[in-house]
Design an enzyme around this catalytic site. Structure first.
Site, mmCIF file in Angstrom:
data_model
loop_
_atom_site.group_PDB
_atom_site.id
_atom_site.type_symbol
_atom_site.label_atom_id
_atom_site.label_comp_id
_atom_site.label_asym_id
_atom_site.label_seq_id
_atom_site.Cartn_x
_atom_site.Cartn_y
_atom_site.Cartn_z
ATOM 1 N N PHE A 155 0.809 -1.225 0.000
ATOM 2 C CA PHE A 155 0.000 0.000 0.000
ATOM 3 C C PHE A 155 0.839 1.271 0.000
ATOM 4 O O PHE A 155 0.351 2.342 -0.338
ATOM 5 C CB PHE A 155 -0.935 0.008 1.223
ATOM 6 C CG PHE A 155 -0.237 0.427 2.495
ATOM 7 C CD1 PHE A 155 -0.075 1.770 2.804
ATOM 8 C CD2 PHE A 155 0.290 -0.514 3.378
ATOM 9 C CE1 PHE A 155 0.599 2.168 3.954
ATOM 10 C CE2 PHE A 155 0.959 -0.125 4.529
ATOM 11 C CZ PHE A 155 1.114 1.213 4.815
ATOM 12 N N CYS A 287 9.520 1.866 3.427
ATOM 13 C CA CYS A 287 10.405 0.747 3.779
ATOM 14 C C CYS A 287 11.822 1.251 3.980
ATOM 15 O O CYS A 287 12.660 0.551 4.532
ATOM 16 C CB CYS A 287 10.385 -0.312 2.697
ATOM 17 S SG CYS A 287 11.151 0.239 1.183
ATOM 18 N N GLU A 386 9.116 -3.890 12.978
ATOM 19 C CA GLU A 386 8.978 -2.736 12.081
ATOM 20 C C GLU A 386 7.687 -2.039 12.489
ATOM 21 O O GLU A 386 6.603 -2.625 12.404
ATOM 22 C CB GLU A 386 8.889 -3.228 10.628
ATOM 23 C CG GLU A 386 8.779 -2.102 9.620
ATOM 24 C CD GLU A 386 8.593 -2.608 8.187
ATOM 25 O OE1 GLU A 386 7.866 -3.596 7.976
ATOM 26 O OE2 GLU A 386 9.175 -1.992 7.274
HETATM 27 P P1 NAD Z 1 1.598 -6.616 2.973
HETATM 28 O O1 NAD Z 1 2.623 -7.680 3.014
HETATM 29 O O2 NAD Z 1 0.502 -6.641 3.969
HETATM 30 O O3 NAD Z 1 0.872 -6.628 1.527
HETATM 31 C C1 NAD Z 1 1.606 -6.726 0.347
HETATM 32 C C2 NAD Z 1 0.768 -7.500 -0.675
HETATM 33 O O4 NAD Z 1 0.537 -8.813 -0.199
HETATM 34 C C3 NAD Z 1 -0.584 -6.862 -0.942
HETATM 35 O O5 NAD Z 1 -0.821 -6.860 -2.323
HETATM 36 C C4 NAD Z 1 -1.542 -7.768 -0.193
HETATM 37 O O6 NAD Z 1 -2.787 -7.902 -0.845
HETATM 38 C C5 NAD Z 1 -0.851 -9.109 -0.169
HETATM 39 N N1 NAD Z 1 -1.136 -9.874 1.047
HETATM 40 C C6 NAD Z 1 -1.423 -9.378 2.290
HETATM 41 N N2 NAD Z 1 -1.595 -10.387 3.169
HETATM 42 C C7 NAD Z 1 -1.412 -11.533 2.482
HETATM 43 C C8 NAD Z 1 -1.448 -12.913 2.840
HETATM 44 N N3 NAD Z 1 -1.719 -13.285 4.084
HETATM 45 N N4 NAD Z 1 -1.204 -13.822 1.875
HETATM 46 C C9 NAD Z 1 -0.931 -13.468 0.619
HETATM 47 N N5 NAD Z 1 -0.888 -12.160 0.215
HETATM 48 C C10 NAD Z 1 -1.129 -11.211 1.131
HETATM 49 O O7 NAD Z 1 2.391 -5.233 3.001
HETATM 50 P P2 NAD Z 1 1.804 -3.756 3.130
HETATM 51 O O8 NAD Z 1 1.315 -3.564 4.528
HETATM 52 O O9 NAD Z 1 0.889 -3.447 2.010
HETATM 53 O O10 NAD Z 1 3.134 -2.888 2.890
HETATM 54 C C11 NAD Z 1 4.001 -2.522 3.920
HETATM 55 C C12 NAD Z 1 5.197 -3.444 4.002
HETATM 56 O O11 NAD Z 1 5.894 -3.460 2.762
HETATM 57 C C13 NAD Z 1 6.223 -2.999 5.024
HETATM 58 O O12 NAD Z 1 6.700 -4.131 5.714
HETATM 59 C C14 NAD Z 1 7.336 -2.380 4.185
HETATM 60 O O13 NAD Z 1 8.611 -2.388 4.770
HETATM 61 C C15 NAD Z 1 7.282 -3.252 2.981
HETATM 62 N N6 NAD Z 1 7.881 -2.588 1.830
HETATM 63 C C16 NAD Z 1 9.121 -2.999 1.426
HETATM 64 C C17 NAD Z 1 9.738 -2.366 0.356
HETATM 65 C C18 NAD Z 1 11.108 -2.783 -0.092
HETATM 66 O O14 NAD Z 1 11.496 -2.393 -1.181
HETATM 67 N N7 NAD Z 1 11.847 -3.571 0.676
HETATM 68 C C19 NAD Z 1 9.100 -1.296 -0.283
HETATM 69 C C20 NAD Z 1 7.837 -0.910 0.160
HETATM 70 C C21 NAD Z 1 7.235 -1.576 1.222
#
Ligand code: NAD
Length: 502
Positions: A155, A287, A386
């Site tokens: 998101f 992130c 985090e």
């Molecule tokens: P998230 O892991 O909750 O969601 C990411 C994706 O996974 C979404 O499309 C979601 O629909 C899907 N998803 C969620 N729960 C799931 C499940 N149980 N099974 C399968 N798919 C599932 O992450 P978020 O809250 O949207 O984003 C924030 C996180 O992303 C933070 O931890 C941040 O550090 C990380 N992030 C990392 C980078 C990087 O480049 N390392 C960049 C941006 C964000």
């Protein structure tokens, strides 16, 4: 979950058509500053996921043969369209995600840089050639596209991260199925509309929406060859394991706990400004946010000035361009507030408390103001997890060596920074720190697409990063060709049963 029926629905994109999902499961997209429901997003059905993948599989047959110039020109046009629609894109992004309008433009811009890079694909997807590897025998390599690739996005950067993925995948000759974050899919869809307007043919780019079921279907689908995932460590690890088992190439960019070291010889004003911006910008939902600062020696006396800078930040709705917008959801706000409470219980000193911040006219918003803890130690929840909110943890070290040791002992490796005026200290830090992206007086060292995003250790699974040179390798398969051409006159010789080419 509340559901509204009077708002627009977010469409799927299958084979060039924006279509309404036939699902019975929908989720509201909510403005984090007001709780206004902006749209409803479908959780796509298995048949819709299959249809998107099938469209991509069919389109691959012709797309992989499209000339480099034709592919590049689509992205030249696309970058222009994104520029022309920058304000509109930022406004959509701010409404559904919460970040400030200025930061939303930054989100789009960092994605735009990848689109510009995709437009230069002709120079990026080059093979190699060696003449006379044996007498009269030449070997050359080509980088061929894989087929249908998929992207799953978080998101927090709903413009930049989808743009990390489909432009480079498509420019290298693949077709794509994108699964945007279900929390803020609207700006992603506007970017997808512009990509279609730029000339991406039917089936080359497809979009399905959904949560865990759709993600699992993507991991398991036999016709998907590679997956790029960005999101939390828990989900990323699941995606990596599940999709790898299904034989796919996978890259997962995941969670972080980024530390900055502040040495007492740093330019104090600059260091504190940069630290404050990197800890609290985007309400800490980056992130690459700096969430821990290690104050070395006399720098620990700078806490009152740091607190004063954080206190001066304006909290408000993103559309008014304050310094800090709301968190993405009520759940996210509750989680951050609960972690702050745990920090107090576990003995950290709360130097600045952002809980309960009031924003007149936006009483329903998910606001948490800048929050600072000092005396933070490993083992406390605020250090080990985090937080993904506007919370900065301060800890102290006597020496640079101690500070480096602390960071290297943390499992994450997304980003880190040092603030110092000493070249020798910076040089030592750069060499000894075990983190994939290092800033020297630069708080958020996210590389531009001439390079690649190179988070490491627990922040990343898979060898190759998104965008830049590495992603060309991720989205292609190297094929080597060894060839020999006989002169018409070369009619003598005998059967050779050895492995030698001579
Ligand atoms: P998230 O892991 O909750 O969601 C990411 C994706 O996974 C979404 O499309 C979601 O629909 C899907 N998803 C969620 N729960 C799931 C499940 N149980 N099974 C399968 N798919 C599932 O992450 P978020 O809250 O949207 O984003 C924030 C996180 O992303 C933070 O931890 C941040 O550090 C990380 N992030 C990392 C980078 C990087 O480049 N390392 C960049 C941006 C964000």
């Amino acid at each position: 979950m509340t559901l509204s029926t009077t708002v627009p629905t977010v469409k799927l994109l299958i084979n060039g058509e924006f279509v309404e999902s036939q699902t019975s499961v929908w989720r509201d997209v909510v403005n984090p500053a007001t709780q206004e429901v902006l749209a409803r997003v479908p959780m796509a059905t298995p048949a819709e996921v299959d249809a998107a993948v099938a469209a991509a599989k069919t389109a691959f047959k012709s797309w992989k043969k499209t000339s480099i110039g034709s592919r590049a020109r689509i992205f030249l046009k696309y970058q222009q369209l994104i520029r022309e629609h920058m304000k509109e894109l930022a406004a959509i992004l701010t409404a559904e995600q919460g970040k400030t309008l200025a930061d939303a433009e930054g989100d789009v811009f960092r994605g735009l840089e990848v689109v510009e890079h995709a437009a230069s694909i002709g120079n990026l997807q080059l093979g190699e050639y060696a003449e006379n590897v044996a007498s009269g025998v030449d070997t050359y390599s080509v980088l061929q596209p894989l087929g249908v690739c998929a992207g799953i996005t978080p998101f927090n950067f709903p413009a930049m991260i989808p743009l990390w993925m489909f432009p480079m995948a498509i420019a290298t000759g693949n077709t794509f199925v994108l699964k945007p974050s279900e929390q803020d899919p609207m700006v992603t869809m506007r970017l997808v509309e512009l990509a279609i307007e730029a000339g991406i043919p039917a089936g080359v780019l497809n979009v399905v929406h959904g949560g865990p079921d759709v993600v699992n279907a993507i991991c398991d689908h036999a016709d998907i060859k590679a997956i790029s995932f960005v999101g939390s460590s828990k989900v990323g690890t699941h995606v990596y394991n599940r999709a790898s088992l299904a034989g796919k190439r996978v890259q997962c960019m995941m969670g972080a706990k980024n530390h900055a070291i502040v040495l007492p010889d740093a330019n104090k004003e600059q260091a504190l400004n940069q630290l404050t911006g990197a800890a609290f910008g985007a309400a800490g939902q980056r992130c690459m946010a700096l969430s821990v600062a290690v104050l070395v020696g006399e720098a620990k006396n700078w806490i009152p000035e740091l607190v004063a800078k954080a206190k001066a930040l304006r909290v408000g709705p993103g559309k008014d361009n304050p310094d800090v917008g709301p968190l993405v959801s009520c759940t996210a706000r509750d989680r951050v507030e609960s972690l702050i409470a745990q920090g107090v219980e576990q003995g950290a000193k709360l130097e600045l408390d952002g809980r309960g911040v009031k924003v007149p006219g936006f009483e329903q918003g998910n606001f948490v103001g800048p929050t600072i803890f000092s005396g933070v130690k490993p083992g406390m929840a605020i250090y080990d997890q985090e937080i993904f909110g506007p919370v900065l943890c301060l800890t102290a070290a006597d020496t640079l060596d101690q500070a480096i040791e602390l960071i290297n002992a943390n499992p994450n490796g997304n980003g880190t920074a040092i603030f110092t005026q000493s070249g020798a200290a910076a040089r030592k830090f750069q060499e000894e720190i075990d983190v994939g992206q290092v800033g020297i007086n630069v708080p958020i060292p996210v590389p531009v697409p001439l390079f690649s995003f190179t988070g490491s250790r627990a922040s990343k699974l898979g060898d190759l990063g998104p965008y830049g040179k590495q992603v060309v390798l991720f989205y292609t398969q190297t094929k080597t060709v060894t060839s020999r051409w006989f002169d018409d006159a070369a009619s003598s010789g005998k059967v050779n049963t050895t492995i030698s080419l001579n």
